[in-house]
Scaffold this motif. Sequence first.
Motif: not given
Length: 429
Positions: A61-65, A68-73, A111-114
């Motif tokens: 859920l965290q990765i999906g939220g 995908f491109t954000t986590v990959g970056t 990332m910080a906001y989340s």
Amino acid sequence: MVITLGAFLLSLAPATAEGHRLGLIDAFFTATSAACVTGLTVVDTGTHFTVFGQVVVLLLLQIGGLGFTTVGTLISLAFNRRISLRERLVLQESLNHHQIGGLLPLILRVMAYSLTIEATGALLLFVRFAQDMPIGQAIYFGIFHSVSIFNNGGFDLFGRIYGPFSGLAAYASDPFVNLVVMLLIFLGGIGFIVIADLLGYRQNRRLSLHTKVVLTMSGILTAVGAIILLLIEANNPHTLGPMNGVDRIFASFFHSISSRSGGVSTVPVADMEQSSQFLLILLMFIGAAPGSTGGGIKITVFAILLGAMYAMMRGNRDIIFFRQRLPKASIIKAITQTWLAMFLVITVAMVLSALEDAPFLTLLFETTSAFATAGMSLGLTPELTEISKVLLSAVMFLGRIGPLTLAYAINSGTKKELLKYPEGKIIIG
């Protein structure tokens, strides 16, 4: 890769309660639903999975939220890998950012906001849950549901306490839980770009056109949806009928907000009137804002379609929002995205009607929920055949990454038009 790894972990014996080991298709469906922050489930998360399995779902859920491109970056930045121009273009489309510059600082702010919002939500939910369960369980429930709800995931663990697939029914009359959950869904649904714009308002003293449109349309859709649900369901003995006036208003606003990608519910959606269910289909299809944890065609696309209709009826050549004219490219993109979404949802619903013995409205509801990554269900998903589960998994994946993002990723490059053809006219209307 994320979905495949998640499916493998969820299919392991330690991930499920004794005697409830998941088959590969069910594990794949659950992993897809979690990674695409949808919330459709074939088994009850609270009773079927062990803590290990629930943590796997939470990480998906965290990765999906985050995306995908954000986590990959973020992974690329952690390994000091250079982000190519092509990858920046895909990232720009995925985040719906207007400029290619400033993408990497934006990702770090996302990332910080989340983490900040999820931590605050977890603390608030813990305070309330601690009154109903042991402290340790209240902390765990607070974290899990804050992450799930903010990321518009729709997964919950209350089946362990109140019975399978019970959702938030036990807190239907609790204003504190309702307000916290609605706020988490709202913040997750307006998008990180809007959140950054709002946080910077004190310094800039202005809001972007995107932020104004998102906030205005979110308010209108939430209010209109809540009023219609209240009018239809007020006398329904299975939903809002037994509630008092204040609880009815809370429940109406709750489902109006949640339907646009939250996926959680406080009353049984399957017991709602068919007109209410169709309204939820429309709200799910519209979805949340671009660059958010929600799905759907996006609220800005819906605003552009309304603006185009209004401009045509007034005889105007341009769409004007807040004294600013929209470019033609945005209008064409909005129309394209809407038609792709409609074609996908209607086609899959028709295929499911040939595969499943269920009313078409129910099949359309589940399909729209999958595409919009909304997670609301009329209870049909656990009864689907395996081929239907695979089909809905593909719909969830396409709905999360977006058909246009997929096109950008696989396109070999844009072709420059060397010719300009003469203008032709066709009769319309």
